[in-house]
Write an enzyme that holds these catalytic residues in place. Sequence first.
Site, short mmCIF file in Angstrom:
data_model
loop_
_atom_site.label_atom_id
_atom_site.label_comp_id
_atom_site.label_asym_id
_atom_site.label_seq_id
_atom_site.Cartn_x
_atom_site.Cartn_y
_atom_site.Cartn_z
N LYS A 85 0.83 -1.21 0.00
CA LYS A 85 0.00 0.00 0.00
C LYS A 85 0.87 1.26 0.00
O LYS A 85 0.67 2.16 -0.82
CB LYS A 85 -0.93 0.02 1.23
CG LYS A 85 -1.87 -1.17 1.32
CD LYS A 85 -2.77 -1.10 2.55
CE LYS A 85 -2.04 -1.18 3.87
NZ LYS A 85 -1.38 -2.46 4.14
N ARG A 128 -9.32 1.01 8.74
CA ARG A 128 -9.00 -0.37 9.10
C ARG A 128 -10.12 -1.00 9.92
O ARG A 128 -9.99 -2.17 10.31
CB ARG A 128 -7.72 -0.40 9.94
CG ARG A 128 -6.44 -0.63 9.14
CD ARG A 128 -5.29 -0.49 10.10
NE ARG A 128 -4.10 -1.21 9.73
CZ ARG A 128 -3.03 -0.66 9.15
NH1 ARG A 128 -3.03 0.60 8.81
NH2 ARG A 128 -1.97 -1.39 8.90
N ARG A 182 11.50 -5.71 4.84
CA ARG A 182 11.26 -4.28 4.63
C ARG A 182 12.28 -3.44 5.39
O ARG A 182 12.61 -3.73 6.53
CB ARG A 182 9.85 -3.91 5.11
CG ARG A 182 9.59 -2.42 5.10
CD ARG A 182 8.14 -2.06 5.09
NE ARG A 182 7.39 -2.57 6.24
CZ ARG A 182 6.06 -2.49 6.32
NH1 ARG A 182 5.36 -1.96 5.34
NH2 ARG A 182 5.44 -2.97 7.37
N ARG A 184 11.78 -1.45 10.88
CA ARG A 184 10.76 -1.04 11.85
C ARG A 184 10.69 -2.04 12.99
O ARG A 184 10.78 -3.24 12.77
CB ARG A 184 9.39 -0.97 11.15
CG ARG A 184 9.08 0.39 10.58
CD ARG A 184 7.88 0.39 9.69
NE ARG A 184 6.69 -0.24 10.27
CZ ARG A 184 5.53 -0.35 9.63
NH1 ARG A 184 5.41 0.12 8.40
NH2 ARG A 184 4.50 -0.93 10.19
N ARG A 243 -0.41 -8.73 13.30
CA ARG A 243 -1.00 -7.71 12.44
C ARG A 243 -1.84 -8.34 11.34
O ARG A 243 -2.89 -7.83 10.97
CB ARG A 243 0.11 -6.83 11.85
CG ARG A 243 0.67 -5.87 12.88
CD ARG A 243 2.07 -5.42 12.56
NE ARG A 243 2.18 -4.73 11.30
CZ ARG A 243 3.33 -4.53 10.66
NH1 ARG A 243 4.46 -4.98 11.18
NH2 ARG A 243 3.35 -3.89 9.53
P1 ADP Z 1 1.61 -1.68 7.43
O1 ADP Z 1 2.13 -0.71 6.40
O2 ADP Z 1 2.54 -2.81 7.65
O3 ADP Z 1 0.21 -2.13 7.14
P2 ADP Z 1 1.17 0.62 9.05
O4 ADP Z 1 2.37 1.48 8.99
O5 ADP Z 1 0.02 1.00 8.19
O6 ADP Z 1 1.60 -0.87 8.78
O7 ADP Z 1 0.64 0.49 10.52
C1 ADP Z 1 1.51 0.16 11.58
C2 ADP Z 1 0.70 0.03 12.88
O8 ADP Z 1 0.06 1.30 13.17
C3 ADP Z 1 -0.46 -0.96 12.83
O9 ADP Z 1 -0.03 -2.28 13.16
C4 ADP Z 1 -1.39 -0.38 13.91
O10 ADP Z 1 -0.92 -0.66 15.20
C5 ADP Z 1 -1.22 1.12 13.68
N1 ADP Z 1 -2.21 1.66 12.71
C6 ADP Z 1 -1.94 2.24 11.50
N2 ADP Z 1 -3.06 2.64 10.89
C7 ADP Z 1 -4.08 2.31 11.75
C8 ADP Z 1 -5.50 2.46 11.68
N3 ADP Z 1 -6.10 3.02 10.61
N4 ADP Z 1 -6.23 2.00 12.74
C9 ADP Z 1 -5.66 1.46 13.81
N5 ADP Z 1 -4.33 1.28 13.93
C10 ADP Z 1 -3.54 1.69 12.90
P1 ADP Z 2 2.20 -1.91 3.20
O1 ADP Z 2 2.22 -0.40 3.20
O2 ADP Z 2 0.98 -2.46 2.55
O3 ADP Z 2 2.46 -2.51 4.54
P2 ADP Z 2 4.79 -1.70 1.81
O4 ADP Z 2 4.53 -0.81 0.66
O5 ADP Z 2 5.52 -1.13 2.97
O6 ADP Z 2 3.40 -2.40 2.28
O7 ADP Z 2 5.56 -2.98 1.27
C1 ADP Z 2 5.99 -4.02 2.16
C2 ADP Z 2 7.36 -4.55 1.71
O8 ADP Z 2 7.20 -5.23 0.46
C3 ADP Z 2 8.38 -3.44 1.44
O9 ADP Z 2 9.66 -3.91 1.83
C4 ADP Z 2 8.31 -3.22 -0.07
O10 ADP Z 2 9.56 -2.77 -0.59
C5 ADP Z 2 7.98 -4.63 -0.56
N1 ADP Z 2 7.15 -4.62 -1.77
C6 ADP Z 2 6.14 -3.76 -2.10
N2 ADP Z 2 5.60 -4.07 -3.30
C7 ADP Z 2 6.26 -5.17 -3.74
C8 ADP Z 2 6.18 -6.00 -4.92
N3 ADP Z 2 5.29 -5.74 -5.89
N4 ADP Z 2 7.03 -7.05 -5.01
C9 ADP Z 2 7.92 -7.32 -4.03
N5 ADP Z 2 8.06 -6.59 -2.91
C10 ADP Z 2 7.25 -5.53 -2.75
#
Ligand code: ADP
Ligand code: ADP
Length: 207
Positions: free
Chosen positions: A13, A88, A127, A153, A164
Amino acid sequence: MDLVLFGPPGAGKGTQAERLVERLQIPQISTGDLMRAERKSGSELGQKFDSYMSKGQLVPDELVIDLFAKRLGQPDAAKGAIFDGFPRTQAQAEALDGLLEKMGRTLHKVVVIDVPTDHIVDRITGRRMDPATGQVYHIRYNPPPPDVRVEQRADDTEEVVRKRDESYRRDTEPVLPYYEAKGLVARVDGLGSLEEVTERIKAAIGA
Ligand code: ADP
Ligand code: ADP
């Protein structure tokens, strides 16, 4: 245009939101990034966020919605935004509708980036992030340039990722029927190169 990027943690995302910002000329609003910034400031609110984030639990709705609403009200988001990691929960989805409605706006699409669970742990444990710019990399799929110092992270461990992913399946995925009923959902295959996924999203949103 107001667009939700939806999908499990690690679906891509954040990566795709960043790539769409230039194309669509609207900002990315990531609640995860907003909370990490607050945490970095060392504020009491930031510590509260951390007590949930570090365990892979969702931060309570009222805190997230308040943070999100403040960001959405900023001038750069006046013509739309890409919502990454929000909503979410059902309460967040309804709050988003209410906030947009007040501004005379409605959601254009909810793009679900589909990535099977068995790819999630690999994506998340690989990541890395540049703390200076927030730029996201992957040790194998999108390696950082040699001169960029990256960090992992604290919540990107296998144990927290599983929590998660569970909370995604339990609390977040059930929001989709709400959007399906409104005819807003577009599903995109999240496997493939970053470029391929971006092209699929562009096609899905008609950009
Ligand atoms: P990822 O990119 O791996 O999905 P995020 O950076 O979006 O992770 O979120 C990291 C953490 O921040 C989540 O595991 C949760 O604890 C919190 N978080 C982020 N967005 C939300 C949301 N919309 N509602 C509740 N918790 C959130
Ligand atoms: P989210 O915001 O949904 O948690 P991220 O954009 O942070 O996801 O991506 C999670 C991990 O996967 C990062 O290390 C990113 O570089 C990698 N990634 C994202 N898109 C792809 C893809 N199409 N193929 C392989 N790895 C990817």
